[in-house]
Scaffold this motif. Structure first.
Motif, PDB file in Angstrom:
ATOM      1  N   ARG A 155      -7.920  10.929   2.196  1.00 33.51           N
ATOM      2  CA  ARG A 155      -7.471   9.836   3.062  1.00 33.51           C
ATOM      3  C   ARG A 155      -5.940   9.760   3.106  1.00 33.51           C
ATOM      4  O   ARG A 155      -5.356   9.482   4.150  1.00 33.51           O
ATOM      5  N   ILE A 156      -5.296   9.989   1.986  1.00 32.22           N
ATOM      6  CA  ILE A 156      -3.832   9.944   1.953  1.00 32.22           C
ATOM      7  C   ILE A 156      -3.254  11.071   2.812  1.00 32.22           C
ATOM      8  O   ILE A 156      -2.310  10.866   3.578  1.00 32.22           O
ATOM      9  N   ARG A 157      -3.817  12.277   2.704  1.00 32.38           N
ATOM     10  CA  ARG A 157      -3.341  13.391   3.529  1.00 32.38           C
ATOM     11  C   ARG A 157      -3.588  13.130   5.005  1.00 32.38           C
ATOM     12  O   ARG A 157      -2.755  13.462   5.856  1.00 32.38           O
ATOM     13  N   GLN A 158      -4.736  12.541   5.299  1.00 31.53           N
ATOM     14  CA  GLN A 158      -5.064  12.206   6.688  1.00 31.53           C
ATOM     15  C   GLN A 158      -4.005  11.268   7.263  1.00 31.53           C
ATOM     16  O   GLN A 158      -3.507  11.481   8.385  1.00 31.53           O
ATOM     17  N   ASP A 198      -5.996   5.262  -5.912  1.00 29.26           N
ATOM     18  CA  ASP A 198      -6.321   6.042  -7.112  1.00 29.26           C
ATOM     19  C   ASP A 198      -7.673   6.739  -6.952  1.00 29.26           C
ATOM     20  O   ASP A 198      -7.831   7.912  -7.335  1.00 29.26           O
ATOM     21  N   ILE A 199      -8.650   6.027  -6.406  1.00 35.02           N
ATOM     22  CA  ILE A 199      -9.969   6.621  -6.179  1.00 35.02           C
ATOM     23  C   ILE A 199      -9.848   7.790  -5.211  1.00 35.02           C
ATOM     24  O   ILE A 199     -10.439   8.858  -5.415  1.00 35.02           O
ATOM     25  N   ASP A 200      -9.067   7.598  -4.140  1.00 30.13           N
ATOM     26  CA  ASP A 200      -8.894   8.675  -3.165  1.00 30.13           C
ATOM     27  C   ASP A 200      -8.234   9.897  -3.805  1.00 30.13           C
ATOM     28  O   ASP A 200      -8.666  11.033  -3.578  1.00 30.13           O
ATOM     29  N   GLU A 228     -14.930  12.121   7.126  1.00 33.76           N
ATOM     30  CA  GLU A 228     -15.157  12.813   5.857  1.00 33.76           C
ATOM     31  C   GLU A 228     -15.652  14.242   6.119  1.00 33.76           C
ATOM     32  O   GLU A 228     -15.200  15.211   5.491  1.00 33.76           O
ATOM     33  N   ASN A 229     -16.574  14.399   7.054  1.00 37.37           N
ATOM     34  CA  ASN A 229     -17.098  15.714   7.384  1.00 37.37           C
ATOM     35  C   ASN A 229     -16.027  16.602   8.019  1.00 37.37           C
ATOM     36  O   ASN A 229     -15.954  17.804   7.754  1.00 37.37           O
ATOM     37  N   LEU A 230     -15.196  16.013   8.863  1.00 38.29           N
ATOM     38  CA  LEU A 230     -14.135  16.781   9.508  1.00 38.29           C
ATOM     39  C   LEU A 230     -13.126  17.277   8.485  1.00 38.29           C
ATOM     40  O   LEU A 230     -12.518  18.341   8.665  1.00 38.29           O
ATOM     41  N   ALA A 231     -12.937  16.518   7.408  1.00 34.80           N
ATOM     42  CA  ALA A 231     -11.984  16.929   6.374  1.00 34.80           C
ATOM     43  C   ALA A 231     -12.405  18.225   5.688  1.00 34.80           C
ATOM     44  O   ALA A 231     -11.582  18.909   5.079  1.00 34.80           O
ATOM     45  N   LYS A 280     -12.749  -3.801   5.466  1.00 38.55           N
ATOM     46  CA  LYS A 280     -12.526  -2.692   6.401  1.00 38.55           C
ATOM     47  C   LYS A 280     -11.883  -1.512   5.694  1.00 38.55           C
ATOM     48  O   LYS A 280     -12.339  -0.364   5.843  1.00 38.55           O
ATOM     49  N   TRP A 281     -10.830  -1.781   4.898  1.00 39.06           N
ATOM     50  CA  TRP A 281     -10.141  -0.681   4.221  1.00 39.06           C
ATOM     51  C   TRP A 281     -11.019  -0.066   3.133  1.00 39.06           C
ATOM     52  O   TRP A 281     -11.023   1.156   2.959  1.00 39.06           O
ATOM     53  N   ARG A 282     -11.777  -0.884   2.423  1.00 39.11           N
ATOM     54  CA  ARG A 282     -12.681  -0.325   1.413  1.00 39.11           C
ATOM     55  C   ARG A 282     -13.696   0.608   2.076  1.00 39.11           C
ATOM     56  O   ARG A 282     -13.970   1.709   1.572  1.00 39.11           O
ATOM     57  N   SER A 283     -14.223   0.194   3.229  1.00 42.67           N
ATOM     58  CA  SER A 283     -15.177   1.028   3.956  1.00 42.67           C
ATOM     59  C   SER A 283     -14.518   2.291   4.474  1.00 42.67           C
ATOM     60  O   SER A 283     -15.122   3.376   4.446  1.00 42.67           O
ATOM     61  N   ASP A 284     -13.274   2.162   4.963  1.00 42.90           N
ATOM     62  CA  ASP A 284     -12.555   3.332   5.461  1.00 42.90           C
ATOM     63  C   ASP A 284     -12.383   4.382   4.371  1.00 42.90           C
ATOM     64  O   ASP A 284     -12.400   5.592   4.644  1.00 42.90           O
ATOM     65  N   PHE A 285     -12.204   3.927   3.142  1.00 40.04           N
ATOM     66  CA  PHE A 285     -12.051   4.846   2.015  1.00 40.04           C
ATOM     67  C   PHE A 285     -13.403   5.282   1.440  1.00 40.04           C
ATOM     68  O   PHE A 285     -13.438   6.057   0.491  1.00 40.04           O
TER      69      PHE A 285
END
Length: 235
Positions: free
Chosen positions: A86-89, A77-79, A229-232, A29-34
């Motif tokens: 994702r971290i800012r979100q 790290d990837i983010d 992702e698009n909203l970002a 789930k978390w991998r997909s979220d990222f």
């Protein structure tokens, strides 16, 4: 290490995976979220993609804390390499006083944008046009969690700095609960978007309630991570 958005998010992810009854599914789930592929994560961990697949499917024993920490560090790290979206979100949601399982994202824009541009970003279909043609922010909410766990005062905080925004409700089946909730929350937002629902599945009274309260109503079936992702990228 000093606490901050990255540290807090790392602790949240690691805690969820470690305490989950199905750690592999939670990891997935978390991998997909990222929006990270198994191959990309495996490359960061210097293992084969089959190892990541085995953990996620449960073919390997539940990952120990050492593996969990490596996975979490790799995802973050990837983010950060991608710009830290994702971290800012997560930081925005925390700063507004919400848990990320209730509020997926909360953001203010530097300037208003046409509502059509917002709809394009989330592949939404408008059902009712409200009294306003612009939005200056958005809040993406898990409808069930928000309605069952938030007090009326907390519900108002979903508006962030302004009601000139779109409220996106996820986990929607027909739309009754979010639309009824809008009846008791004043003032109303400029737009309400119901996620994961087709137009022909919409509660029959939803358009009439939107017209009464003067907000735009739309539906979308866009993939949630892609939508975030698009909203970002707005504006």
């Amino acid at each position: 290490m000093a606490r901050g958005p990255r540290r807090e998010l790392a602790e949240k992810i690691a805690g969820e995976i470690t305490l989950s009854e199905d750690p592999g599914a939670t990891l997935r789930k978390w991998r997909s979220d990222f929006d990270v592929s198994q191959t990309e994560l495996a490359d960061r961990l210097d293992v084969s993609s089959s190892v990541v697949s085995d953990y996620e499917s449960g073919r390997r024993a539940s990952p120990g804390i050492g593996i969990v920490n490596r996975v979490v560090t790799a995802l973050l790290d990837i983010d950060e390499h991608r710009g830290g979206g994702r971290i800012r979100q997560h930081a925005r949601v925390l700063s507004a006083g919400f848990e990320s399982d209730i509020v997926h994202d909360l953001r203010e824009y530097p300037a208003t944008i046409p509502i059509e541009r917002y709809y394009d970003a989330i592949d939404a279909t408008e059902i009712v046009r409200g009294n306003q043609d612009t939005v200056a922010g958005h809040t993406v909410i898990d409808s069930i969690e928000a309605i069952t766990r938030l007090s009326s005062e907390e519900f108002y905080r979903l508006y962030g700095q302004s009601t000139n925004r779109a409220l996106v409700f996820t986990s929607v089946t027909r739309g009754e609960s979010p639309l009824v909730a809008m009846r008791v929350v004043t003032p109303t937002p400029n737009a309400v978007v119901l996620h994961d629902i087709e137009e022909d599945e919409l509660w029959e009274h939803a358009p009439a309630l939107a017209r009464v309260d003067g907000f735009s109503l739309a539906v979308t079936t866009a993939d949630l991570p892609t939508m975030l992702e698009n909203l970002a990228e707005l504006p």
